[in-house]
Design a protein around this motif. Structure first.
Motif, PDB file in Angstrom:
ATOM      1  N   GLU A 125       0.828  -1.202   0.000  1.00 22.61           N
ATOM      2  CA  GLU A 125       0.000   0.000   0.000  1.00 22.61           C
ATOM      3  C   GLU A 125       0.865   1.256   0.000  1.00 22.61           C
ATOM      4  O   GLU A 125       0.571   2.234  -0.700  1.00 22.61           O
ATOM      5  CB  GLU A 125      -0.943   0.000   1.209  1.00 22.61           C
ATOM      6  N   GLY A 126       1.941   1.233   0.781  1.00 24.53           N
ATOM      7  CA  GLY A 126       2.836   2.389   0.809  1.00 24.53           C
ATOM      8  C   GLY A 126       3.467   2.660  -0.537  1.00 24.53           C
ATOM      9  O   GLY A 126       3.558   3.808  -0.975  1.00 24.53           O
ATOM     10  N   MET A 127       3.915   1.606  -1.231  1.00 29.62           N
ATOM     11  CA  MET A 127       4.500   1.791  -2.551  1.00 29.62           C
ATOM     12  C   MET A 127       3.455   2.271  -3.550  1.00 29.62           C
ATOM     13  O   MET A 127       3.751   3.070  -4.444  1.00 29.62           O
ATOM     14  CB  MET A 127       5.130   0.487  -3.030  1.00 29.62           C
ATOM     15  N   GLY A 128       2.215   1.822  -3.392  1.00 32.42           N
ATOM     16  CA  GLY A 128       1.152   2.307  -4.263  1.00 32.42           C
ATOM     17  C   GLY A 128       0.910   3.797  -4.086  1.00 32.42           C
ATOM     18  O   GLY A 128       0.724   4.537  -5.054  1.00 32.42           O
TER      19      GLY A 128
ATOM     20  N   ASN B  77      17.858  -3.793   5.991  1.00 32.59           N
ATOM     21  CA  ASN B  77      17.198  -2.727   5.253  1.00 32.59           C
ATOM     22  C   ASN B  77      15.820  -2.498   5.877  1.00 32.59           C
ATOM     23  O   ASN B  77      15.242  -3.403   6.486  1.00 32.59           O
ATOM     24  CB  ASN B  77      17.059  -3.101   3.789  1.00 32.59           C
ATOM     25  N   ALA B  78      15.274  -1.306   5.699  1.00 29.37           N
ATOM     26  CA  ALA B  78      14.000  -1.002   6.341  1.00 29.37           C
ATOM     27  C   ALA B  78      13.212   0.029   5.555  1.00 29.37           C
ATOM     28  O   ALA B  78      13.780   0.880   4.863  1.00 29.37           O
ATOM     29  CB  ALA B  78      14.224  -0.494   7.768  1.00 29.37           C
ATOM     30  N   MET B  79      11.915  -0.090   5.662  1.00 27.09           N
ATOM     31  CA  MET B  79      10.982   0.914   5.156  1.00 27.09           C
ATOM     32  C   MET B  79      10.155   1.365   6.351  1.00 27.09           C
ATOM     33  O   MET B  79       9.790   0.553   7.201  1.00 27.09           O
ATOM     34  CB  MET B  79      10.067   0.309   4.085  1.00 27.09           C
ATOM     35  N   TYR B  80       9.872   2.663   6.420  1.00 28.37           N
ATOM     36  CA  TYR B  80       9.049   3.188   7.502  1.00 28.37           C
ATOM     37  C   TYR B  80       7.801   3.811   6.897  1.00 28.37           C
ATOM     38  O   TYR B  80       7.890   4.636   5.984  1.00 28.37           O
ATOM     39  CB  TYR B  80       9.823   4.230   8.312  1.00 28.37           C
ATOM     40  N   VAL B  81       6.634   3.400   7.411  1.00 35.69           N
ATOM     41  CA  VAL B  81       5.374   3.952   6.924  1.00 35.69           C
ATOM     42  C   VAL B  81       4.642   4.623   8.080  1.00 35.69           C
ATOM     43  O   VAL B  81       4.840   4.268   9.255  1.00 35.69           O
ATOM     44  CB  VAL B  81       4.482   2.869   6.282  1.00 35.69           C
TER      45      VAL B  81
ATOM     46  N   MET C 194      22.270   4.299   2.518  1.00 30.77           N
ATOM     47  CA  MET C 194      21.464   5.337   1.891  1.00 30.77           C
ATOM     48  C   MET C 194      20.129   5.441   2.612  1.00 30.77           C
ATOM     49  O   MET C 194      19.461   4.436   2.858  1.00 30.77           O
ATOM     50  CB  MET C 194      21.225   5.027   0.415  1.00 30.77           C
ATOM     51  N   THR C 195      19.758   6.655   2.970  1.00 27.73           N
ATOM     52  CA  THR C 195      18.487   6.921   3.625  1.00 27.73           C
ATOM     53  C   THR C 195      17.707   7.932   2.793  1.00 27.73           C
ATOM     54  O   THR C 195      18.228   8.985   2.441  1.00 27.73           O
ATOM     55  CB  THR C 195      18.697   7.483   5.042  1.00 27.73           C
ATOM     56  N   MET C 196      16.467   7.580   2.459  1.00 22.54           N
ATOM     57  CA  MET C 196      15.586   8.475   1.712  1.00 22.54           C
ATOM     58  C   MET C 196      14.433   8.879   2.620  1.00 22.54           C
ATOM     59  O   MET C 196      13.702   8.028   3.116  1.00 22.54           O
ATOM     60  CB  MET C 196      15.045   7.778   0.466  1.00 22.54           C
ATOM     61  N   HIS C 197      14.287  10.184   2.858  1.00 23.30           N
ATOM     62  CA  HIS C 197      13.173  10.706   3.650  1.00 23.30           C
ATOM     63  C   HIS C 197      12.133  11.272   2.687  1.00 23.30           C
ATOM     64  O   HIS C 197      12.479  12.061   1.790  1.00 23.30           O
ATOM     65  CB  HIS C 197      13.655  11.807   4.586  1.00 23.30           C
ATOM     66  N   MET C 198      10.872  10.912   2.880  1.00 25.85           N
ATOM     67  CA  MET C 198       9.812  11.342   1.976  1.00 25.85           C
ATOM     68  C   MET C 198       8.711  12.053   2.749  1.00 25.85           C
ATOM     69  O   MET C 198       8.315  11.605   3.823  1.00 25.85           O
ATOM     70  CB  MET C 198       9.244  10.141   1.226  1.00 25.85           C
ATOM     71  N   SER C 199       8.225  13.169   2.179  1.00 23.14           N
ATOM     72  CA  SER C 199       7.170  13.946   2.826  1.00 23.14           C
ATOM     73  C   SER C 199       6.476  14.817   1.781  1.00 23.14           C
ATOM     74  O   SER C 199       6.821  14.796   0.597  1.00 23.14           O
ATOM     75  CB  SER C 199       7.760  14.827   3.940  1.00 23.14           C
ATOM     76  N   ASP C 200       5.504  15.586   2.237  1.00 24.30           N
ATOM     77  CA  ASP C 200       4.780  16.547   1.390  1.00 24.30           C
ATOM     78  C   ASP C 200       4.215  15.897   0.135  1.00 24.30           C
ATOM     79  O   ASP C 200       4.300  16.444  -0.968  1.00 24.30           O
ATOM     80  CB  ASP C 200       5.684  17.726   1.016  1.00 24.30           C
ATOM     81  N   TYR C 201       3.612  14.730   0.302  1.00 23.74           N
ATOM     82  CA  TYR C 201       2.946  14.073  -0.818  1.00 23.74           C
ATOM     83  C   TYR C 201       1.852  14.984  -1.371  1.00 23.74           C
ATOM     84  O   TYR C 201       0.973  15.434  -0.641  1.00 23.74           O
ATOM     85  CB  TYR C 201       2.301  12.767  -0.359  1.00 23.74           C
TER      86      TYR C 201
ATOM     87  N   PRO D 169      -0.754   4.549   5.074  1.00 18.07           N
ATOM     88  CA  PRO D 169       0.651   4.202   5.327  1.00 18.07           C
ATOM     89  C   PRO D 169       1.613   4.803   4.305  1.00 18.07           C
ATOM     90  O   PRO D 169       2.296   4.088   3.570  1.00 18.07           O
ATOM     91  CB  PRO D 169       0.630   2.669   5.247  1.00 18.07           C
ATOM     92  N   TYR D 170       1.672   6.129   4.283  1.00 20.33           N
ATOM     93  CA  TYR D 170       2.626   6.789   3.402  1.00 20.33           C
ATOM     94  C   TYR D 170       4.046   6.434   3.836  1.00 20.33           C
ATOM     95  O   TYR D 170       4.351   6.399   5.030  1.00 20.33           O
ATOM     96  CB  TYR D 170       2.452   8.303   3.464  1.00 20.33           C
ATOM     97  N   ILE D 171       4.903   6.181   2.881  1.00 19.05           N
ATOM     98  CA  ILE D 171       6.299   5.902   3.191  1.00 19.05           C
ATOM     99  C   ILE D 171       6.967   7.193   3.653  1.00 19.05           C
ATOM    100  O   ILE D 171       6.915   8.208   2.955  1.00 19.05           O
ATOM    101  CB  ILE D 171       7.029   5.327   1.975  1.00 19.05           C
ATOM    102  N   THR D 172       7.590   7.157   4.800  1.00 20.74           N
ATOM    103  CA  THR D 172       8.298   8.335   5.310  1.00 20.74           C
ATOM    104  C   THR D 172       9.803   8.202   5.173  1.00 20.74           C
ATOM    105  O   THR D 172      10.516   9.192   5.160  1.00 20.74           O
ATOM    106  CB  THR D 172       7.952   8.573   6.790  1.00 20.74           C
ATOM    107  N   ALA D 173      10.303   6.962   5.078  1.00 17.48           N
ATOM    108  CA  ALA D 173      11.748   6.774   4.932  1.00 17.48           C
ATOM    109  C   ALA D 173      12.040   5.376   4.408  1.00 17.48           C
ATOM    110  O   ALA D 173      11.288   4.420   4.650  1.00 17.48           O
ATOM    111  CB  ALA D 173      12.465   6.991   6.259  1.00 17.48           C
ATOM    112  N   LEU D 174      13.130   5.269   3.672  1.00  8.32           N
ATOM    113  CA  LEU D 174      13.688   3.996   3.220  1.00  8.32           C
ATOM    114  C   LEU D 174      15.157   3.988   3.616  1.00  8.32           C
ATOM    115  O   LEU D 174      15.855   4.982   3.423  1.00  8.32           O
ATOM    116  CB  LEU D 174      13.560   3.847   1.700  1.00  8.32           C
TER     117      LEU D 174
END
Length: 276
Positions: A45-48, A214-218, A238-245, A224-229
């Motif tokens: 769902e998060g990836m969607g 490895n981890a994904m955070y929703v 490598m850390t990816m932070h995601m916001s402001d969808y 369950p928006y992804i907030t970090a990978l």
């Protein structure tokens, strides 16, 4: 963006929760552990949600090499980007490669170096001799405090205008979806906690091979928006932070008085942007 293509494609193809197993005398259903079933459902769902986002703010942090001895190298790019090619943010790829970036859909790309980056360029040029120093001094005089304007196509829609900066959301998401199977479609949901200042549910690799998983955070509340990978591989983190969808990107061309055309630096436009 950066090495983002290797991050999470395996999560978009999560396996079935139940699998029929045939034994002599009948068939029964083998059920996955509850944490696995929940983790894979949340990951899918998060990836969607990520793949359907019209815009996104993403901060990518890269670390390479051993921490001991001060030899570990880091790189960071923070961008707010959309599917139209609008992009605005900052980049830090080491000495001489730090600054601000603006890309306007269908138009030019603008890059402004920080003062410490200009000084690093001067130091590198000084080591190469008087002629190199004189050339770089001329460039610094032109660009200090201003944005360098690269014509449309110099970075290219979906292209990288600065080291590691992927400024088109469509392209970035295609790369994410086309990478290697990081989790092999398998994740395990852990108890909700706080990571990077957000209340999240960690989704981790149930079968890590050496080192940190490895981890994904929703998001723990709402969708369950992804907030970090987080990825760890071959001494690289490598850390990816995601916001402001879905938040509109504010990317506007700077005033003409605050820009200098890259062609004034000599050579093909942008060719010498990060070279001394």
């Amino acid at each position: 963006m950066l090495a983002a293509a290797s991050l999470a494609s395996g999560l978009t193809a999560c396996g079935e929760r139940e699998k029929p197993v045939r034994l002599e005398g009948g068939v029964f259903t083998e059920r996955k552990p509850a944490d696995r079933a929940r983790g894979e459902a949340l990951a899918a769902e998060g990836m969607g949600l990520l793949q359907s986002a019209d815009s996104l703010r993403i901060v990518v942090e890269m670390e390479r090499g051993p921490a001991a001895g001060g030899t570990r190298r880091s790189q960071e790019v923070g961008l707010h980007l959309d599917r139209d090619g609008n992009c605005a943010g900052t980049f830090d790829a080491g000495n001489g490669q730090r600054g601000d970036l603006i890309m306007v859909a269908g138009g030019a790309t603008y890059v402004r170096f920080t003062e410490d980056s200009l000084e690093a360029m001067r130091t590198m040029a000084r080591a190469r001799g008087p002629q190199a120093l004189a050339t770089v001094e001329e460039r610094i005089a032109l660009v200090r405090g201003k944005y360098m304007k690269l014509p449309a196509g110099a970075g290219g829609r979906g292209g990288r205008a600065v080291p590691g900066a992927q400024c088109d959301l469509d392209t970035m998401l295609r790369e994410l979806d086309g990478g290697e199977d990081t989790f092999d479609g398998q994740v395990r949901a852990e108890a909700a906690t706080y990571r990077y200042g957000k209340h999240v549910i960690p989704l981790v690799d149930p079968n890590p091979v050496g080192g940190e998983a490895n981890a994904m955070y929703v998001a723990a509340e709402g969708k369950p928006y992804i907030t970090a990978l987080v990825m760890n591989e071959d001494g690289r983190r490598m850390t990816m932070h995601m916001s402001d969808y879905g938040k509109p990107v504010e990317a506007h061309a700077p005033p003409a008085a605050q820009t200098v055309d890259a062609s004034e630096l000599g050579g093909p436009a942008g060719a010498d942007l990060f070279e001394v």
